[in-house]
Write an enzyme that holds these catalytic residues in place. Sequence first.
Site, short mmCIF file in Angstrom:
data_model
loop_
_atom_site.label_atom_id
_atom_site.label_comp_id
_atom_site.label_asym_id
_atom_site.label_seq_id
_atom_site.Cartn_x
_atom_site.Cartn_y
_atom_site.Cartn_z
N THR A 1 8.75 -6.75 -54.20
CA THR A 1 9.21 -7.97 -54.84
C THR A 1 8.07 -8.92 -55.19
O THR A 1 7.02 -8.91 -54.55
CB THR A 1 10.20 -8.72 -53.92
OG1 THR A 1 9.57 -9.00 -52.67
CG2 THR A 1 11.45 -7.90 -53.69
N ASN B 1 7.25 -12.67 -54.89
CA ASN B 1 7.74 -13.71 -54.00
C ASN B 1 7.30 -15.10 -54.47
O ASN B 1 6.13 -15.30 -54.82
CB ASN B 1 7.21 -13.48 -52.58
CG ASN B 1 7.61 -12.11 -52.05
OD1 ASN B 1 8.68 -11.62 -52.36
ND2 ASN B 1 6.75 -11.52 -51.25
N GLU C 1 12.72 -13.89 -53.73
CA GLU C 1 12.10 -12.57 -53.87
C GLU C 1 12.77 -11.83 -55.02
O GLU C 1 13.99 -11.60 -55.00
CB GLU C 1 12.26 -11.77 -52.58
CG GLU C 1 11.71 -12.47 -51.35
CD GLU C 1 12.10 -11.77 -50.06
OE1 GLU C 1 11.30 -10.96 -49.56
OE2 GLU C 1 13.21 -12.02 -49.57
#
Length: 318
Positions: free
Chosen positions: A210, A212, A257
């Site tokens: 992800t 973030n 995320e």
Amino acid sequence: MPPPPPPFVVCREGDPAPESMRDAIAAIGNFDGVHRGHRYLINMAIAAENRGVVITFEPHPRTFFQPDRPVFRITPEPVKLKILSRLGLAGVFLQRFDQRLASLTAEQFVDLLAREFKIAGVVIGHDFHFGKGREGNPARMLELCKERGLECLIAPAVTEDEEPISSSAIRAALERGDITEANRLLGYRWFVHGEVRHGDKRGRDLGYPTANMRLANDCRLMHGIYAVRANVGGRLVEGVASFGRRPTFDNGAPLFETFLFDFSGDLYGQMLDVEFVGFIRGEEKFDSVEALIAQMDKDSAEAKRLLTDDKTVSMIGE
């Protein structure tokens, strides 16, 4: 062929008004959200002389007067400026809201408009108040502008189903995760803007790496899973995002995320715009990593379905 319009200009406090923004009609307001009601007012300013500007304030006056109770900003300053730059305005005057401004009388406030911004007139909302103690109202603005040779237009309330379109209603929708309602009232997909930061890299181990981002401390978006799109290098990339405390792992500080479908690359340190298309589910705690991964697979499938059906206007690309 007519010449292209002059570039959108951001004038901060102390900057002289450029020629392209002088003698324009100015829409005045906080414009948190730049929602459909705000844009009605802004379009009145543009239509008045086929050219308009905005005068807006930072920080939000409610944050200035109640610093211990920060406002959940729908559009923090960089987001608000990005949206305003796409509306056909000549530019925006970004006025600092501080003790000096808060102490001005209604007359002094209008004098400041004429003296510092070199405008020809104003557009205000039907419920606009100004001056120390909110002493000024639309009727007073009409009177003061007439005395100073300024035009003054008053925008009516913009309603739907007899309910006003308001920033408060949009905040309430976001707090309950109702992205569809928030986007409907805004007239575009709500989006956040921030720097991609290093995390604990747990998503890689789960098969869902992800990007973030830390959202503002005042963000009260409902914790949960969302279908999203991100602008990556000028290209809109679809994905699924989680906003919350990760209760399955550490229940830490809220983190946003985003897992982008069909994308690989290093986004660390880049500023990213991520828009919200739909709400999938609230945040949950799972008994095992395997159960979490199985649910993430389902979330991704649901995100793709929502993204396929979405027709809302985008402010971050296209």
